[in-house]
Design an enzyme around this catalytic site. Sequence first.
Site, PDB file in Angstrom:
ATOM      1  N   GLU A  48      35.180  48.849  38.556  1.00  0.00           N
ATOM      2  CA  GLU A  48      35.862  50.142  38.447  1.00  0.00           C
ATOM      3  C   GLU A  48      36.456  50.452  39.817  1.00  0.00           C
ATOM      4  OE1 GLU A  48      36.207  51.692  35.472  1.00  0.00           O
ATOM      5  OE2 GLU A  48      37.579  52.960  36.616  1.00  0.00           O
ATOM      6  N   CYS A  79      41.569  42.184  38.277  1.00  0.00           N
ATOM      7  CA  CYS A  79      41.407  43.424  37.515  1.00  0.00           C
ATOM      8  C   CYS A  79      41.280  44.632  38.469  1.00  0.00           C
ATOM      9  CB  CYS A  79      40.250  43.277  36.534  1.00  0.00           C
ATOM     10  SG  CYS A  79      40.425  44.384  35.134  1.00  0.00           S
ATOM     11  N   ILE A 134      39.729  43.184  30.121  1.00  0.00           N
ATOM     12  CA  ILE A 134      38.782  44.279  29.853  1.00  0.00           C
ATOM     13  C   ILE A 134      39.312  45.552  30.523  1.00  0.00           C
ATOM     14  CG2 ILE A 134      36.409  45.104  30.088  1.00  0.00           C
ATOM     15  CD1 ILE A 134      35.593  42.115  30.506  1.00  0.00           C
ATOM     16  N   HIS A 170      39.999  38.680  33.793  1.00  0.00           N
ATOM     17  CA  HIS A 170      38.733  38.272  34.430  1.00  0.00           C
ATOM     18  C   HIS A 170      38.596  36.742  34.419  1.00  0.00           C
ATOM     19  CE1 HIS A 170      36.313  42.037  34.975  1.00  0.00           C
ATOM     20  NE2 HIS A 170      37.294  42.500  34.219  1.00  0.00           N
ATOM     21  N   GLU A 172      36.642  34.859  35.884  1.00  0.00           N
ATOM     22  CA  GLU A 172      35.274  34.383  36.128  1.00  0.00           C
ATOM     23  C   GLU A 172      34.426  34.338  34.857  1.00  0.00           C
ATOM     24  OE1 GLU A 172      36.392  37.340  36.473  1.00  0.00           O
ATOM     25  OE2 GLU A 172      34.810  38.827  36.160  1.00  0.00           O
TER      26      GLU A 172
HETATM   27  N1  GLN Z   1      39.889  49.965  34.386  1.00  0.00           N
HETATM   28  C1  GLN Z   1      39.309  49.533  35.634  1.00  0.00           C
HETATM   29  C2  GLN Z   1      39.887  50.294  36.821  1.00  0.00           C
HETATM   30  O1  GLN Z   1      40.763  51.072  36.682  1.00  0.00           O
HETATM   31  C3  GLN Z   1      39.499  48.050  35.830  1.00  0.00           C
HETATM   32  C4  GLN Z   1      38.785  47.302  34.742  1.00  0.00           C
HETATM   33  C5  GLN Z   1      38.238  45.994  35.145  1.00  0.00           C
HETATM   34  O2  GLN Z   1      38.146  45.662  36.339  1.00  0.00           O
HETATM   35  N2  GLN Z   1      37.783  45.251  34.168  1.00  0.00           N
HETATM   36  O3  GLN Z   1      39.429  50.095  37.909  1.00  0.00           O
END
Ligand code: GLN
Length: 196
Positions: A48, A79, A134, A170, A172
């Site tokens: 996050e 991400c 994700i 992702h 990994e």
């Molecule tokens: N939605 C997340 C963000 O805004 C990122 C999601 C993720 O790293 N899988 O940081």
Amino acid sequence: MIRIGVLGLQGAFREHIRSVEASGAEGIIIKRVEQLNDIDGLIIPGGESTTMRRLIDKYEFLEPLRQFGKQGKPIFGTCAGMILLASEIAGFDHHHLGLMDIKVERNAFGRQRESFEADLDIKGVAEAYNAVFIRAPYILETGAGVDVLASYNDRIVLAQQGQYLACAFHPELTDDHRLTAHFVTMVEESKKTLAS
Ligand code: GLN
């Protein structure tokens, strides 16, 4: 041996170590700023971005991470890590590291597509690459020096700018290590250049 750090403040960092080691490099979880001196390249994992930024500030990583990149050392943001690298985040008036000339949008595939998998063709790296998304962001705009390496439904999901690599998914979480191996190659090349 090439040593690749994975920022271990929050998110999916352990899985990245496995992928780095499967790609023939040594993987080190980075929890303290001084450890940045011991590595040749860094992965900023998914998780996050707002939480990770809070921890980056708490442990005083912001400037050291910027300096790491500015020395020419490769950084791979995946991400949330891609959001941290971006120079612009749609709907926000500030960036985090701001090292890469991309504008990103968070959670950009919408609620109905919280997570999904797709086969990607990655320019110069892999065909039919199994990507896991994700709550993924994507790249809305790229600056002049940015090379787009993969798109999904016309959305940019992987790009490179010199020593910086950023993906919306992702890499990994599967046994397909071809993208991590590409980053390991980037780190090997930069290590030779920085040493000469
Ligand atoms: N939605 C997340 C963000 O805004 C990122 C999601 C993720 O790293 N899988 O940081």
